[in-house]
Write a protein that holds these residues in place. Structure first.
Motif, PDB file in Angstrom:
ATOM      1  N   GLY A  38      38.445 -63.732  38.511  1.00  0.00           N
ATOM      2  CA  GLY A  38      39.707 -64.403  38.764  1.00  0.00           C
ATOM      3  C   GLY A  38      39.127 -65.660  39.569  1.00  0.00           C
ATOM      4  N   THR A  74      50.761 -66.196  36.919  1.00  0.00           N
ATOM      5  CA  THR A  74      49.376 -65.171  37.240  1.00  0.00           C
ATOM      6  C   THR A  74      49.869 -63.663  37.553  1.00  0.00           C
ATOM      7  N   ALA A 216      49.534 -71.101  33.691  1.00  0.00           N
ATOM      8  CA  ALA A 216      48.755 -70.218  34.607  1.00  0.00           C
ATOM      9  C   ALA A 216      48.798 -68.824  33.682  1.00  0.00           C
ATOM     10  N   SER A 220      45.328 -65.963  32.408  1.00  0.00           N
ATOM     11  CA  SER A 220      44.962 -64.442  32.685  1.00  0.00           C
ATOM     12  C   SER A 220      45.011 -63.772  31.329  1.00  0.00           C
ATOM     13  N   SER A 249      44.882 -60.775  39.651  1.00  0.00           N
ATOM     14  CA  SER A 249      45.829 -61.312  40.035  1.00  0.00           C
ATOM     15  C   SER A 249      45.659 -62.292  41.557  1.00  0.00           C
ATOM     16  N   GLN A 252      42.847 -64.985  41.502  1.00  0.00           N
ATOM     17  CA  GLN A 252      43.312 -66.025  40.566  1.00  0.00           C
ATOM     18  C   GLN A 252      44.234 -66.959  41.581  1.00  0.00           C
ATOM     19  N   ILE A 253      45.302 -66.242  41.970  1.00  0.00           N
ATOM     20  CA  ILE A 253      46.240 -66.899  42.614  1.00  0.00           C
ATOM     21  C   ILE A 253      45.621 -67.670  44.056  1.00  0.00           C
ATOM     22  N   TYR A 256      43.504 -70.700  42.370  1.00  0.00           N
ATOM     23  CA  TYR A 256      44.302 -71.828  42.034  1.00  0.00           C
ATOM     24  C   TYR A 256      44.919 -72.493  43.010  1.00  0.00           C
TER      25      TYR A 256
END
Length: 451
Positions: A38, A74, A216, A220, A249, A252-253, A256
């Motif tokens: 991620g 995400t 986004a 994923s 998740s 990745q959040i 980002y």
């Protein structure tokens, strides 16, 4: 001393598909693996695709709207990834072999070939990204650390290939050492960026919000075709679903949002500049560069496992060595892959509706049914039809960015008098349509067979 089976440690991936998969990965092993996937350099450089999802080079969303769109996309994408992880844990089969039960053995070769093509492409791009970032990091150090691009490509290619020889050991290595360093690096950059003071994050528009969320979500979804390659070794389906959906998740959040902050602070086209301009920035960015190798590792290893769906007796070690050499050579030859992005996007879009068909067939229609993974599994053309319907839905809403292809689907939009609205998510709608189509087709086929 670790026991061995035919010169293979019992807690490592079998060399061929004819041996059972060991169930040795815990929830925390898998969480570390997905959490590291991620956090990617592509999340930093790709954050702009959330703000400018139309690809016209101009941001349509504010940073604030981009953060919300990224979180929504995400989270939904993470849930889809979790669903893709469950069948692998339940059956012990890798992703492309699972498609024998979905489409039939022979028909599974079609998505397998597409998956091989996209994984080779993404593996090549990862080496290009790693080499470019490494060159930036070492450029701020003393002259003796500077090196040509080809040297960084070769080093990344060798490390990638080495990790694929012991894939489960590599996953456990991530948990023990790499994850902690990555978390510290993320926290450090958050503190440094916030100390600099961010500009007005609300400046801009909320138009195209769902298009940004779709961008986004697509990141994923890109891991859906390989999820089962790793969760087949999970000790439980609950661990597989939880690790894939939650760990991926969350990181990745975090990655980002950090990328969006870097965009807000960037004064040049080089998005690495805000990272390198803070104290010790090169050190902590270097950790991200080293960690990026797990992305290329996953691409190369899953390519080999996909090839084994076609040739089950081929040794994965030989395959990964050959594939590692292939993507290294490609990365040395290509300076960038901008012209290849449209093709990769097109291939990636076929797997969103395919997941919808899998969800309908495995979870809704196949409850309690044995999933046929044999090499003689019968063809299921109805599921192929549902897949095509979902794929067509995706392309009608958002045609892939290839000149002639995009032009063709724009004409189709005109023929059917369809204009996509800004709120339409190609991923979500194609997934829903594929689920519905597969479910209806499956019910009709079941009733016909019962007559």
């Amino acid at each position: 001393m670790t026991p061995v089976v035919h010169d293979r440690p019992v807690n490592e991936v079998p060399y061929t598909l004819e041996e059972p998969a060991p169930k040795v990965l815990s929830f925390w092993d898998q969480s570390a693996f997905w959490a590291n996937l991620g956090v990617s350099l592509l999340a930093f450089t790709g954050a702009y695709t959330v703000l400018a999802p139309d690809g016209n080079g101009k941001a349509q969303l504010s940073i604030e709207a981009g953060i919300v769109a990224m979180i929504v996309g995400t989270v939904v994408g993470g849930l889809m990834l979790g669903l893709a992880a469950v069948p692998g844990a339940r059956t012990g089969a890798p992703a492309m072999v699972l498609l024998r039960g979905l489409f039939g053995a022979r028909l599974s070769y079609v998505p397998t070939a597409l998956n091989i093509a996209q994984l080779v492409g993404w593996g090549t791009f990862e080496l290009i990204t790693i080499a470019g970032a490494a060159k930036e990091v070492f450029a701020v150090g003393p002259a003796w650390l500077h090196g040509p691009r080809w040297l960084f490509v070769i080093m990344a290619g060798l490390l990638t290939t080495l990790l694929t020889i012991w894939p489960l050991g590599s996953v456990r290595l991530l948990r023990r050492f790499v994850t902690v360093a990555v978390v510290i690096s993320l926290g450090y950059f958050y503190v440094q960026f916030l100390r600099q003071g961010l500009p007005d994050l609300g400046q801009g528009s909320w138009n195209k919000f769902w298009v940004g969320a779709d961008a986004a979500l697509a990141v994923s979804i890109s891991w859906v075709p390989v999820a089962a390659d790793y969760t087949r070794h999970s000790r439980s389906t609950r661990a597989a679903f939880g690790a894939a959906s939650v760990a991926y998740s969350v990181t990745q959040i975090v990655a980002y949002v950090l990328g969006l902050f870097a965009l807000a602070l960037a004064t040049t086209d080089n998005l690495y500049t805000p990272f390198l301009h803070v104290a010790l920035g090169a050190v902590f960015l270097g950790i991200f560069v080293l960690r990026e190798v797990d992305q290329s590792f996953a691409n190369v290893y899953s390519t080999a496992v996909s090839v084994q769906n076609l040739f089950p007796r081929w040794d994965r070690r030989i395959l990964t060595i050959g594939l590692g050499a292939l993507i290294t050579g490609a990365a040395l030859t290509l300076k960038d892959m901008n012209s290849y992005f449209g093709f990769l996007g097109l291939i990636g879009s076929v797997f969103v509706p395919m997941l919808g068909v899998l969800v309908a067939a495995f979870f809704l229609l196949g409850r309690g049914r044995e999933w046929n993974l044999g090499r003689t599994a019968p063809s299921r053309w109805g599921m192929i039809a549902a897949w095509v319907i979902g794929f067509a839905t995706y392309q009608l809403i958002r045609p892939s960015d290839i000149g002639w292809w995009s032009t063709g689907w724009t004409k189709v939009q005109g023929w059917v008098h369809f204009t996509p609205a800004d709120w339409m998510s190609a991923s979500l709608l194609s997934f829903a349509v594929a689920v519905l189509a597969a479910f209806v087709i499956g019910i009709l086929a079941r009733r016909r067979s019962e007559r």
